[in-house]
Design an enzyme around this catalytic site. Structure first.
Site, PDB file in Angstrom:
ATOM      1  N   GLU A  56       0.809  -1.228   0.000  1.00 30.07           N
ATOM      2  CA  GLU A  56       0.000   0.000   0.000  1.00 30.07           C
ATOM      3  C   GLU A  56       0.840   1.274   0.000  1.00 30.07           C
ATOM      4  O   GLU A  56       0.463   2.263  -0.625  1.00 30.07           O
ATOM      5  CB  GLU A  56      -0.970   0.024   1.186  1.00 30.07           C
ATOM      6  CG  GLU A  56      -2.192  -0.873   1.011  1.00 30.07           C
ATOM      7  CD  GLU A  56      -1.914  -2.326   1.384  1.00 30.07           C
ATOM      8  OE1 GLU A  56      -0.780  -2.632   1.822  1.00 30.07           O
ATOM      9  OE2 GLU A  56      -2.828  -3.156   1.227  1.00 30.07           O
ATOM     10  N   HIS A 125     -11.797  -4.749   9.679  1.00 27.97           N
ATOM     11  CA  HIS A 125     -12.236  -4.570   8.285  1.00 27.97           C
ATOM     12  C   HIS A 125     -13.622  -3.941   8.196  1.00 27.97           C
ATOM     13  O   HIS A 125     -14.335  -4.140   7.223  1.00 27.97           O
ATOM     14  CB  HIS A 125     -12.264  -5.912   7.545  1.00 27.97           C
ATOM     15  CG  HIS A 125     -10.935  -6.576   7.431  1.00 27.97           C
ATOM     16  ND1 HIS A 125     -10.349  -7.263   8.461  1.00 27.97           N
ATOM     17  CD2 HIS A 125     -10.062  -6.659   6.390  1.00 27.97           C
ATOM     18  CE1 HIS A 125      -9.182  -7.749   8.061  1.00 27.97           C
ATOM     19  NE2 HIS A 125      -8.974  -7.391   6.818  1.00 27.97           N
TER      20      HIS A 125
END
Lengths: 330, 343
Positions: A56, A125
């Site tokens: 990322e 999440h």
């Protein structure tokens, strides 16, 4: 003309159309464009549609460098929490570089991710992390609640010359709605009144707009007229439309899926305390997630998140001045 | 003015001239802390000791290639032709600064000269440079990118993630790992696995199956050769290389971090101030790239002592003018602070 489209398809349509319009738009991320059969890869080729490793920091940082030198990258980050791995790039690089250069460079990049997944994804999440990002000058944050907004805001995000965090809500992915045909761009910083009303104003984003509209529908049967406002972008934030509504209704409930102190609601409450206090007939109420991580098991998860019932209770409480029966909705 | 064909004595003289310009600039910045106390705020990092590495690398550059270093960034735009006046005015926080006083020493940017900007967060600009190489590849501009970063940055995740992606995508970029042997205050021997194992830091290239070499970063010609080879590979579409350029930072990491109103200036180098190792520092002072290259030009190339002095005098005059310009430049109008947040 308009046609019915799924929220997810509306986002894809905007990306496809913008990539057709502008050869400088590129699109990459993990687990995409993996085979020659991928439709985006087929259409735009492997220079402009790329698969990345699980990196990322590099995905976002490379997009920033590419944006500084003439491309308009869209980074598919999948889940907003994955941005946390690359928060330096999103918070302390992308929105700072133009300013530090004295306006010499621009960073037109879109960081795209889903958020708020309330389907058993547990603590890491399922989160709503836009609060931090909406407080970063130089960054813009879009939170579409309908397929039409999803398309129009994505087109605007890609065309914007600034870094944009585009957060689509997982629970809206399959929702269908009318989407205008052809070029459709929604300007940032313009709230949408999703339902007009005169007794009370509900401000909500993304999935909470849907829940607020459902609550408004039920409250209408009790004779309570609810106005539902969706800011659509929380940075820039259209405070004026909310102030105007409060001027009319005198009551305000802020609905937000994030925990109280990391919600957009808490920022809006501050703005209304300063700009709309004299119009309020009762204190502002914030209906947010409880201050816990998101739990895994379904009844636990439901318990901590805002829902239609909690919104209805809050509206009744604000209008009557009676306390909410459940102490847990605070 | 970097040269496409930097060859022969003319090139050596060009290299020396650029090296001297960087050194004179950095020394003037260092002196400003004493001669003009309070004029430079925040944290300033100097590139003295890096001159041969910077100039050697940039001697292989084509005129539109992109240059992206770290926050220790004064030297690169000096070579690219950015007026020293504007660089010094930026270091001084003035209106005529390169970034109008919005960036300062750590954040120089001159995109018109293919110098898009720098990050003050260690290692993060490696990703930005890699992105500039992606632009060059997608837009087929023929440019390559020179990415400079320190030994400390080579332990950042951004380094490993970016070099991997550059290798996967065969991006046109040269990674120049400037091993000045100290990451801030910590010696490389305390924090780098390759170094501790007795290997060069360029061994990291093996992790990505790309070429990795270590070169004497005090010799501009050797740096030029190594970086030139890596640049050729990048231009040929064969992907990235890692060049470890090994030299020694001759000043401390930065000026002392103090809280106003306490004054700040450059302390002793960490080798002495932290580790009490004066011998190490003195050993490297003998390998000062400017001193070495100067005597080589006189000895081997036959450059007259007067010509060398002429180069030095011109550089000194340029720097003195830059300091006067920066001191005379007004501060930015505070009302400007709201500009440039959004494009």
């Amino acid at each position: 003309m308009a046609r019915e489209m799924m929220y997810a398809d509306a986002i894809a349509a905007a990306i496809t159309e913008e990539m057709q319009r502008d050869p400088n738009v590129i699109f990459y991320g993990q687990n995409m464009g993996m085979t020659e059969r991928d439709p985006m890869l087929k259409k735009f080729g492997k220079d402009r549609v790329r698969i990345t490793p699980i990196s990322e920091t590099a995905e976002t940082g490379i997009a920033i460098g590419a944006a500084m030198t003439g491309l308009r990258p869209i980074v598919e980050l999948w889940m907003s929490e994955f941005m946390l791995v690359a928060f330096d790039q999103i918070i302390n690089e992308a929105p700072r570089l133009r300013y530090m250069s004295g306006g010499q460079v621009k960073v037109p990049v879109v960081f795209k991710a889903g958020f708020g997944f309330a389907a058993g994804w547990a603590g890491q999440h399922s989160n709503c992390i836009y609060h931090t990002m909406m407080g970063i000058p130089g960054l813009k944050v879009a939170l579409p609640s309908t397929p039409a907004d999803a398309k129009g805001l994505m087109a605007a995000a890609i065309r914007d010359d600034n870094p944009v965090v585009y957060l689509h809500h997982y629970m809206l992915t399959l929702d269908k709605g009318e989407v205008p045909d052809g070029e459709y761009v929604i300007p940032f910083g313009v709230a949408d009144i999703k339902r007009s009303g005169s007794d009370i104003t509900l401000v909500a984003t993304a999935w909470m707009v849907k829940k607020s509209l459902a609550a408004a529908e039920r409250l209408a049967k009790e004779g309570i007229s609810v106005e539902v406002i969706d800011p659509r972008t929380v940075a820039p934030l259209d405070v004026q439309t909310i102030v105007n509504s409060v001027k009319k209704t005198g009551h305000l409930v802020l609905v937000d899926q994030a925990p109280r102190h990391s919600s957009a609601a808490v920022i809006i409450a501050g703005e209304i305390a300063e700009q709309g206090f004299k119009h309020l007939k009762a204190p502002v109420r914030m209906i947010t997630a409880m201050d816990t991580p998101v739990p895994f098991s379904e009844p636990l998860e439901n318990f901590v998140l805002p829902d239609e019932h909690k919104i209805i209770q809050a509206v009744r409480s604000v209008l009557t001045g009676q306390p909410v029966s459940s102490a847990l909705t605070a | 003015m970097p040269k496409k064909e930097c060859v022969g004595n003319e090139c050596l003289i060009w290299m020396f001239t650029q090296m001297v310009r960087i050194r004179e600039f950095e020394e003037a910045v260092k002196r400003a802390f004493i001669e003009h106390p309070g004029v430079i705020r925040g944290h300033t990092h100097l590139g003295d000791g890096a001159e041969a590495s910077i100039v050697g690398a940039l001697s292989t550059r084509n005129s539109t290639d992109v240059v992206m270093p770290s926050y220790r960034c004064h030297g690169y735009p000096i070579v690219l032709g950015t007026p020293m006046r504007n660089i010094m005015a930026e270091v001084f926080g003035r209106k005529d600064g390169l970034c109008k006083g919005f960036g300062g020493s750590m954040h120089l940017a001159d995109p018109a000269r293919y110098f898009p900007g720098t990050s003050g967060i260690i290692g993060q600009s490696i990703a930005h440079a890699t992105g500039a190489a992606l632009s060059a590849q997608v837009k087929k501009t023929g440019q390559i990118v020179y990415c400079f970063f320190g030994d400390g940055a080579s332990k950042q995740g951004a380094f490993f993630e970016s070099v991997n992606m550059a290798a996967v995508w065969k991006l046109p970029i040269v990674y120049v790992l400037e091993n000045n042997q100290y990451q801030a205050y910590t010696h490389v021997g305390l924090e780098d696995a390759n170094c501790i194992a007795g290997d060069p830091l360029s061994k990291k290239a093996e992790a990505f199956s790309i070429p990795g070499v270590t070169v004497d970063g005090t010799d501009p010609v050797k740096v030029s050769e190594a970086v030139g080879k890596a640049a050729e590979r990048a231009r040929a579409g064969e992907g990235p290389s890692l060049v470890e350029s090994k030299f020694y930072r001759l000043s401390a990491h930065g000026n002392v971090i103090t809280v106003p109103p306490l004054p700040t200036q450059f302390p002793e180098h960490e080798a002495i101030a932290v580790y009490g190792n004066k011998a190490e520092f003195q050993e490297w002072q003998k390998k000062d790239p400017i001193v070495q290259f100067r005597s080589r030009l006189v000895r081997e190339v036959g450059l007259a002592e007067d010509d060398v002095k002429g180069i030095e005098q011109v550089a000194r005059a340029e720097v003195a003018d830059a300091v006067q310009f920066a001191l005379a430049s007004p501060y930015p109008d505070p009302q400007q602070a709201g500009n440039y947040v959004y494009a």
